[in-house]
Scaffold this motif. Sequence first.
Motif, PDB file in Angstrom:
ATOM      1  N   PHE A   1     -24.160 -10.141  59.076  1.00 26.73           N
ATOM      2  CA  PHE A   1     -25.291 -10.433  58.191  1.00 26.73           C
ATOM      3  C   PHE A   1     -26.305 -11.332  58.885  1.00 26.73           C
ATOM      4  N   ASP A   2     -25.802 -12.295  59.664  1.00 23.84           N
ATOM      5  CA  ASP A   2     -26.678 -13.172  60.434  1.00 23.84           C
ATOM      6  C   ASP A   2     -27.523 -12.363  61.422  1.00 23.84           C
ATOM      7  N   ARG A   3     -26.882 -11.454  62.164  1.00 22.82           N
ATOM      8  CA  ARG A   3     -27.607 -10.630  63.130  1.00 22.82           C
ATOM      9  C   ARG A   3     -28.592  -9.690  62.417  1.00 22.82           C
ATOM     10  N   PHE A   4     -28.180  -9.142  61.269  1.00 25.59           N
ATOM     11  CA  PHE A   4     -29.058  -8.270  60.482  1.00 25.59           C
ATOM     12  C   PHE A   4     -30.311  -9.034  60.049  1.00 25.59           C
ATOM     13  N   THR A   5     -30.130 -10.241  59.555  1.00 27.60           N
ATOM     14  CA  THR A   5     -31.258 -11.050  59.091  1.00 27.60           C
ATOM     15  C   THR A   5     -32.170 -11.431  60.245  1.00 27.60           C
ATOM     16  N   ALA A   6     -31.571 -11.831  61.380  1.00 29.39           N
ATOM     17  CA  ALA A   6     -32.363 -12.265  62.533  1.00 29.39           C
ATOM     18  C   ALA A   6     -33.214 -11.134  63.109  1.00 29.39           C
ATOM     19  N   ILE A   7     -32.713  -9.905  63.070  1.00 30.09           N
ATOM     20  CA  ILE A   7     -33.426  -8.784  63.681  1.00 30.09           C
ATOM     21  C   ILE A   7     -34.298  -8.037  62.676  1.00 30.09           C
ATOM     22  N   CYS A   8     -33.810  -7.845  61.473  1.00 34.01           N
ATOM     23  CA  CYS A   8     -34.543  -7.054  60.472  1.00 34.01           C
ATOM     24  C   CYS A   8     -35.507  -7.896  59.638  1.00 34.01           C
ATOM     25  N   ASN A   9     -35.209  -9.206  59.484  1.00 33.79           N
ATOM     26  CA  ASN A   9     -36.097 -10.096  58.716  1.00 33.79           C
ATOM     27  C   ASN A   9     -36.307 -11.407  59.472  1.00 33.79           C
ATOM     28  N   PRO A  10     -36.827 -11.348  60.690  1.00 31.77           N
ATOM     29  CA  PRO A  10     -36.925 -12.571  61.504  1.00 31.77           C
ATOM     30  C   PRO A  10     -37.800 -13.654  60.891  1.00 31.77           C
ATOM     31  N   LEU A  11     -38.864 -13.267  60.180  1.00 29.61           N
ATOM     32  CA  LEU A  11     -39.766 -14.269  59.607  1.00 29.61           C
ATOM     33  C   LEU A  11     -39.128 -15.006  58.426  1.00 29.61           C
ATOM     34  N   ARG A  12     -38.144 -14.380  57.800  1.00 27.60           N
ATOM     35  CA  ARG A  12     -37.487 -15.002  56.645  1.00 27.60           C
ATOM     36  C   ARG A  12     -36.114 -15.567  56.995  1.00 27.60           C
ATOM     37  N   TYR A  13     -35.766 -15.543  58.267  1.00 23.17           N
ATOM     38  CA  TYR A  13     -34.415 -15.951  58.685  1.00 23.17           C
ATOM     39  C   TYR A  13     -34.083 -17.366  58.213  1.00 23.17           C
ATOM     40  N   SER A  14     -34.963 -18.310  58.495  1.00 23.49           N
ATOM     41  CA  SER A  14     -34.683 -19.710  58.153  1.00 23.49           C
ATOM     42  C   SER A  14     -34.667 -19.953  56.648  1.00 23.49           C
ATOM     43  N   SER A  15     -35.411 -19.146  55.900  1.00 26.19           N
ATOM     44  CA  SER A  15     -35.413 -19.320  54.441  1.00 26.19           C
ATOM     45  C   SER A  15     -34.224 -18.627  53.776  1.00 26.19           C
ATOM     46  N   ILE A  16     -33.688 -17.586  54.416  1.00 22.53           N
ATOM     47  CA  ILE A  16     -32.517 -16.885  53.866  1.00 22.53           C
ATOM     48  C   ILE A  16     -31.229 -17.630  54.219  1.00 22.53           C
ATOM     49  N   LEU A  17     -31.057 -17.945  55.508  1.00 23.88           N
ATOM     50  CA  LEU A  17     -29.833 -18.625  55.949  1.00 23.88           C
ATOM     51  C   LEU A  17     -30.088 -20.127  56.060  1.00 23.88           C
ATOM     52  N   THR A  18     -30.271 -20.746  54.921  1.00 22.04           N
ATOM     53  CA  THR A  18     -30.409 -22.203  54.871  1.00 22.04           C
ATOM     54  C   THR A  18     -29.035 -22.843  55.054  1.00 22.04           C
ATOM     55  N   ASN A  19     -29.005 -24.132  55.310  1.00 22.49           N
ATOM     56  CA  ASN A  19     -27.728 -24.833  55.496  1.00 22.49           C
ATOM     57  C   ASN A  19     -26.838 -24.705  54.263  1.00 22.49           C
ATOM     58  N   SER A  20     -27.435 -24.820  53.079  1.00 23.47           N
ATOM     59  CA  SER A  20     -26.639 -24.721  51.849  1.00 23.47           C
ATOM     60  C   SER A  20     -26.064 -23.318  51.687  1.00 23.47           C
ATOM     61  N   ARG A  21     -26.849 -22.296  52.049  1.00 23.43           N
ATOM     62  CA  ARG A  21     -26.340 -20.919  51.921  1.00 23.43           C
ATOM     63  C   ARG A  21     -25.250 -20.641  52.947  1.00 23.43           C
ATOM     64  N   VAL A  22     -25.396 -21.185  54.134  1.00 22.17           N
ATOM     65  CA  VAL A  22     -24.355 -21.029  55.155  1.00 22.17           C
ATOM     66  C   VAL A  22     -23.049 -21.640  54.663  1.00 22.17           C
ATOM     67  N   ILE A  23     -23.135 -22.830  54.076  1.00 24.61           N
ATOM     68  CA  ILE A  23     -21.939 -23.488  53.532  1.00 24.61           C
ATOM     69  C   ILE A  23     -21.333 -22.648  52.415  1.00 24.61           C
ATOM     70  N   GLN A  24     -22.181 -22.105  51.532  1.00 23.31           N
ATOM     71  CA  GLN A  24     -21.686 -21.259  50.447  1.00 23.31           C
ATOM     72  C   GLN A  24     -20.948 -20.030  50.984  1.00 23.31           C
ATOM     73  N   LEU A  25     -21.506 -19.396  52.005  1.00 24.48           N
ATOM     74  CA  LEU A  25     -20.866 -18.226  52.595  1.00 24.48           C
ATOM     75  C   LEU A  25     -19.512 -18.589  53.212  1.00 24.48           C
ATOM     76  N   MET A  26     -19.469 -19.710  53.909  1.00 29.90           N
ATOM     77  CA  MET A  26     -18.221 -20.122  54.555  1.00 29.90           C
ATOM     78  C   MET A  26     -17.150 -20.479  53.518  1.00 29.90           C
ATOM     79  N   VAL A  27     -17.554 -21.175  52.472  1.00 33.55           N
ATOM     80  CA  VAL A  27     -16.602 -21.528  51.415  1.00 33.55           C
ATOM     81  C   VAL A  27     -16.107 -20.272  50.698  1.00 33.55           C
ATOM     82  N   THR A  28     -17.003 -19.312  50.458  1.00 24.63           N
ATOM     83  CA  THR A  28     -16.618 -18.053  49.813  1.00 24.63           C
ATOM     84  C   THR A  28     -15.581 -17.302  50.648  1.00 24.63           C
ATOM     85  N   ILE A  29     -15.803 -17.244  51.955  1.00 25.20           N
ATOM     86  CA  ILE A  29     -14.849 -16.576  52.849  1.00 25.20           C
ATOM     87  C   ILE A  29     -13.477 -17.243  52.760  1.00 25.20           C
TER      88      ILE A  29
END
Length: 314
Positions: A122-150
């Motif tokens: 998902f990280d690679r998909f966001t970085a390549i397909c939505n590069p301008l929105r990468y930092s707004s999609i994968l914020t620190n809080s969202r990264v933590i949420q994804l890791m906790v969910t896993i």
Amino acid sequence: MSTFSTAMINSSIFLLTGFPGLEKYYHWISVPFSFIYALVFLGNCMVLHVIRTEPTLHQPMFYFLGLLALTDLCIGLSTVHTVLGILWGLSQEIGLDACISQTYFVHGLSCTESGVLLVMAFDRFTAICNPLRYSSILTNSRVIQLMVTILMRSALSILPVIIRLKLFIYCRPHILSHSFCLHQDLLRLACSDIRFNSFYALALVIFTLLLDAILILISYAFILHTVLAIASPEERLKSLQTCVSHLCAVLVFYIPIIGLTMVHRFGKHLSPLVHVFMGNIYILFPPLMNPIIYSVKTQQIRSRMKKWFSLKFL
């Protein structure tokens, strides 16, 4: 039935098989296995250390890589005591509670690794397909949420079958076919109704490992579509190169799982050694290879490690 088998049935002690037929070579076999476990611990600890101490690596892709390295480290820690305990001649016995705990960690950590590979896709998909929105999609809080969910998915989804293992009656000889405990191995020895565990385990594989693999394939289909639309061949190559290490990690994880599944399903006629070695490859190959893959293929980690080693040996 022998006296030994009867005693094993009437106790809560299980016997780990190890490497049948190769007992006299254990001292030799222990050398490569000890070396592999040492590389697993050293490699993954180094990746974690580099990510923690290098400020330029404090970004989503490397946070996920850190979780992958931590998962691989824990997989090694969960099996090292039984595998090397057998090879060093310390003990082939394991208690029921310890065996069930090891089963929980082995399967739970495999589920965690699959989930980490999915969010890395998902990280690679966001970085390549939505590069301008990468930092707004994968914020620190969202990264933590994804890791906790896993982690929560892995910890909770496997609990129902693990709890039932404790309740089963094991009336067959307590001899396990691997050098560590697996769910299907314990089921084979149970005389209780195992239908729930069998169906639930199959559903768990379908809705975790298989679903994760499908979603990873879909993400790469979108990535490939986006990359092919780039006019410049240099830019295409640069975009694809950012995915190489992740693709290697996916292959390193899923190929041993497929191999072990095929051997268990269709390899009844094969030597028990094939099953044992495939089980050890399934456990040790990804934790061994992932630090090597990311150290070689990821420029930031490679340059940091070169700098670290040059300072150490000056």
